[in-house]
Design a protein around this motif. Structure first.
Motif, PDB file in Angstrom:
ATOM      1  N   PRO A 176       4.151  -9.908  -4.584  1.00 52.12           N
ATOM      2  CA  PRO A 176       5.069  -8.858  -5.028  1.00 52.12           C
ATOM      3  C   PRO A 176       4.846  -8.444  -6.480  1.00 52.12           C
ATOM      4  O   PRO A 176       4.980  -7.259  -6.817  1.00 52.12           O
TER       5      PRO A 176
ATOM      6  N   PRO B  52       7.557  -3.652   2.316  1.00 45.14           N
ATOM      7  CA  PRO B  52       7.207  -2.861   3.504  1.00 45.14           C
ATOM      8  C   PRO B  52       7.915  -1.509   3.541  1.00 45.14           C
ATOM      9  O   PRO B  52       7.511  -0.637   4.309  1.00 45.14           O
TER      10      PRO B  52
ATOM     11  N   ARG C 277      12.259  -8.535  -6.166  1.00 50.59           N
ATOM     12  CA  ARG C 277      12.792  -8.454  -4.808  1.00 50.59           C
ATOM     13  C   ARG C 277      14.309  -8.583  -4.789  1.00 50.59           C
ATOM     14  O   ARG C 277      14.917  -8.661  -3.720  1.00 50.59           O
TER      15      ARG C 277
ATOM     16  N   ALA D  73       3.550   0.633   2.955  1.00 51.75           N
ATOM     17  CA  ALA D  73       4.118   0.695   4.300  1.00 51.75           C
ATOM     18  C   ALA D  73       3.043   0.673   5.380  1.00 51.75           C
ATOM     19  O   ALA D  73       3.217   0.080   6.436  1.00 51.75           O
TER      20      ALA D  73
ATOM     21  N   HIS E 115       0.871  -7.085   4.563  1.00 50.11           N
ATOM     22  CA  HIS E 115       1.867  -6.152   5.109  1.00 50.11           C
ATOM     23  C   HIS E 115       3.290  -6.650   4.896  1.00 50.11           C
ATOM     24  O   HIS E 115       4.237  -6.087   5.414  1.00 50.11           O
ATOM     25  N   ARG E 116       3.422  -7.718   4.135  1.00 48.73           N
ATOM     26  CA  ARG E 116       4.762  -8.275   3.939  1.00 48.73           C
ATOM     27  C   ARG E 116       5.274  -8.086   2.510  1.00 48.73           C
ATOM     28  O   ARG E 116       6.147  -8.788   2.049  1.00 48.73           O
ATOM     29  N   GLN E 117       4.674  -7.146   1.788  1.00 46.26           N
ATOM     30  CA  GLN E 117       5.136  -6.857   0.422  1.00 46.26           C
ATOM     31  C   GLN E 117       5.720  -5.461   0.370  1.00 46.26           C
ATOM     32  O   GLN E 117       5.040  -4.504   0.653  1.00 46.26           O
TER      33      GLN E 117
ATOM     34  N   ASP F  72      -0.434 -11.839   4.172  1.00 42.77           N
ATOM     35  CA  ASP F  72       0.702 -11.404   3.355  1.00 42.77           C
ATOM     36  C   ASP F  72       0.694  -9.915   3.023  1.00 42.77           C
ATOM     37  O   ASP F  72       1.682  -9.387   2.522  1.00 42.77           O
TER      38      ASP F  72
END
Lengths: 211, 448
Positions: free
Chosen positions: B189, B151, B269, B157, B147-149, B145
């Motif tokens: 997140p 981005p 988000r 990044a 790299h999926r917050q 997870d």
């Protein structure tokens, strides 16, 4: 938004499988032709639609994507409701994601319509050198369990279109051959011969009323 | 030699120049952004490089002298924090509603949530948690997870960059701290927002407070707390905006289909970034009430008039609207104003909560996780702390948030006794398998 599009059928298809296998990217590849290396984790439910032509019929596919993490399964009954198709996705480079397929299948049959069309999808064929799930194994498993099967790459756009088309085609075949009668699957809107069909009773389309 | 270094320099500057124009292809962002440690790429003032939460320069900044005034007021509050909270809380609340100065936000959040005290009373604890091996089951998912917050945020990044490393440290530490809870994806997140403001150890204790005091049960197996809040939310909507309520009911749109991400991520988000920060300022001060209110305001905004409903005639159309709220439809000041004026109180939420718990029991049986009484923000936490320290005459107990953890941080014996008594009244009738009772949980069981 597509609410005023004409279509003959609405088919609800769900994407399931472990976290990180590429469900969201399969969805975005199919509905928007997009791929994102760093797509956000799915929390709760996402969904997207695409209308396709299948022979002479126009089919609106409503594809639901959900979080793969075990914890979210508690809230997924609303997610399975009315689904007529499912893509059960695993990652061909991560054997664990394949091992959990059986659990997902059980989960699916516990909550969804028993006639649901299921395709087993081995995603990430672009990472062929790291493959840990042999194609034959998955194929055999799919055959034994009466599932469709394909390997895809959302990244390279391989077989994604075919996978969804096959599932939608099979749903249509089932519906029209009366294997599934209307009502047993609530999201299927069997249209009247008029191409611009209204939805099922639960879900009235606005086309006739509010335009 | 010299020549080559010149060449290198010019090559570098060439690279930097070409990087300075944000790539057309958004997907390439993130793979290499750390080479521009010099912040060559243009970020917005919050550090976003692009994406839906990127702020165009149109945000009006407050005047410098006003900002300075506010900072001084906050610094004064910091100096006498306990007094401000116990005697002039209304003023603290008002100032949070106006927005905390960004330079002081990190400290303010930690004081408001009382995580500062956890940090101070547990020196070395975070490092200790970090040193533990951790359960590979959770570490695996956390790694996937990272790299999926956010981005599109400069801090997160770069793959393996310091932001992602810190995120790993915080989330892993939590699974070691609460092995029975483990990791839930929505925590990432939340932790990331904290890390945008403070170092990992501080972010960790702040996360602990959010998970255990503000939103207990939100991230636990079964997700019952979030489902219950979904029901509470829907029932509050009936009062606040009957039109939106009827619409959602008509199309059979379950609250969990749209509010899960809103609530679990505290809108991080969902909203434009300036709004996220304002919402979090109020949330830390006033608690979950703010989350309910923001959700209600959004539904009012999206589904609150005949015209708006005409555009979303159908389940999918409605869902699409709620999942992609157009940023231009949420104005920071208007949002705050509406949130502040909405008549949804803590008492109302608590009352609705007991109704929904009863309904749950009638229709679905006993809850797996007994509902834990949440603390409604700073004053509630403060009050609870005061009471806890009054009970704990031994003096060894330091307030640790909602759930005194097992092990060295356990509550004092007098608290444990109270704990046992309460537990008896809440004893489960039909415990499901795999259930573990957490020690000390009884402390916060609702008495109603």
């Amino acid at each position: 938004m597509g609410s005023d599009e004409a279509y003959n059928f609405v088919f609800k298809v769900v994407l399931i499988g472990e976290s990180g296998v590429g469900k969201s990217n399969l969805l975005s590849r199919f509905t928007k032709n997009e791929f994102n290396h760093d797509s956000r984790t799915t929390i709760g439910v996402e969904f997207s639609t695409r209308t396709i032509q299948l022979k002479s019929l126009i089919i609106k596919a409503q594809i639901w994507d959900t979080a793969g993490l075990e914890r979210y399964r508690a809230i997924t009954s609303a997610y399975y409701r009315g689904a007529v198709g499912a893509l059960l996705v695993y990652d061909i480079t991560k054997h664990l994601t394949y091992e959990s397929v059986e659990r997902w299948l059980k989960e699916l049959y516990d909550h969804a319509d028993p006639h649901i069309v299921v395709m087993l999808v081995g995603n990430k064929t672009d990472l062929g050198s790291e493959r840990s799930v042999p194609t034959e194994d998955a194929k055999d498993f799919a055959e034994k369990n009466g599932l469709l099967f394909l390997e895809t790459s959302a990244l390279e756009s391989t077989n994604v279109e075919t996978a969804f088309q096959n599932v939608l085609g099979e749903i249509h075949r089932k519906v029209s051959s009366k294997e599934v009668t209307r009502g047993s699957i609530s999201a299927v809107s069997l249209s009247s011969p008029v191409p611009r069909a209204a939805g099922d009773p639960e879900e009235k389309k606005p086309c006739c009323r509010n335009l | 030699m010299i020549k080559s270094s010149v060449n290198f320099a010019s090559m570098m500057s060439g690279t930097l120049e070409s990087l300075s124009g944000l790539g057309e292809d958004g997907s390439s962002i993130g793979s290499d952004s750390e080479i521009n440690g010099l912040a060559v790429r243009r970020t917005d003032k919050y550090g976003f490089l692009g994406g839906t939460q990127y702020s165009e320069g149109s945000d009006k900044d407050i005047r410098v002298d006003v900002a300075r005034q506010r900072e001084l007021k906050w610094l004064d509050m910091f100096n006498n924090w306990d007094k401000w909270v116990s005697r002039r809380f209304q003023k603290v609340k008002l100032r949070c509603r106006k927005g905390i100065p960004s330079s002081l936000r990190a400290k303010a959040w930690q004081l408001l949530s009382n995580s500062k005290e956890l940090l101070d009373s547990n020196p070395g604890k975070f490092e200790e948690l970090e040193r533990e091996q951790g359960d590979p089951k959770w570490l695996d998912i956390i790694e996937k997870d990272l790299h999926r917050q956010f981005p599109f945020h400069e801090m997160f990044a770069a793959r393996g960059g310091h932001g992602q490393q810190d995120l790993y440290r915080v989330l892993k530490a939590y699974t070691v701290y609460r092995p029975e809870e483990g990791y839930c994806q929505a925590q990432a997140p939340v932790a990331a927002v904290l890390l945008m403001h403070m170092p990992a150890e501080h972010a960790f204790w702040c996360l602990v407070q959010i998970c255990e005091t503000y939103l207990p049960g939100y991230y636990s197996a079964g997700l019952e707390a979030i489902q219950l809040d979904g029901e509470i939310f829907f029932s509050l909507l009936r009062r606040v905006c009957p039109m939106a309520y009827r619409h959602l009911k008509k199309f059979k749109i379950d609250p969990i289909l749209y509010m899960t991400e809103w609530f679990m991520c505290v809108f991080s988000r969902t909203l434009p970034w300036s709004c996220v920060l304002r919402v979090w300022d109020m949330f830390f001060c006033e608690g979950v009430k703010i989350v309910f209110r923001v959700g209600l305001v959004l539904l009012k905004q999206m589904l609150g008039s005949v015209d708006k409903l005409r555009e979303v005639q159908g389940m999918y159309e409605t869902m699409e609207r709620l999942r992609n709220i157009p940023p231009e439809s949420v104005r920071e000041d208007l949002l705050v104003q509406e949130v502040v004026s909405l008549a949804v109180t803590e008492a109302l939420i608590e009352r609705e909560c007991s109704i929904q718990v009863r309904k749950w029991r009638e229709s679905r049986g006993e809850l797996t996780h007994q509902p834990v009484r949440r603390l409604h923000g700073t004053r509630d936490i403060h009050e609870h702390k005061r009471r806890a320290s009054a009970i704990s005459s031994g003096g060894s107990f330091s307030f640790l948030g909602s759930i005194p953890p097992p092990g060295p941080l356990r509550a004092s014996s007098s608290l444990k006794k109270m704990d046992k008594e309460k537990k008896r009244t809440w004893k489960q009738k039909t415990p499901r398998s795999g259930m573990r009772e957490r020690k000390g949980e009884g402390l916060l069981y609702s008495a109603s």
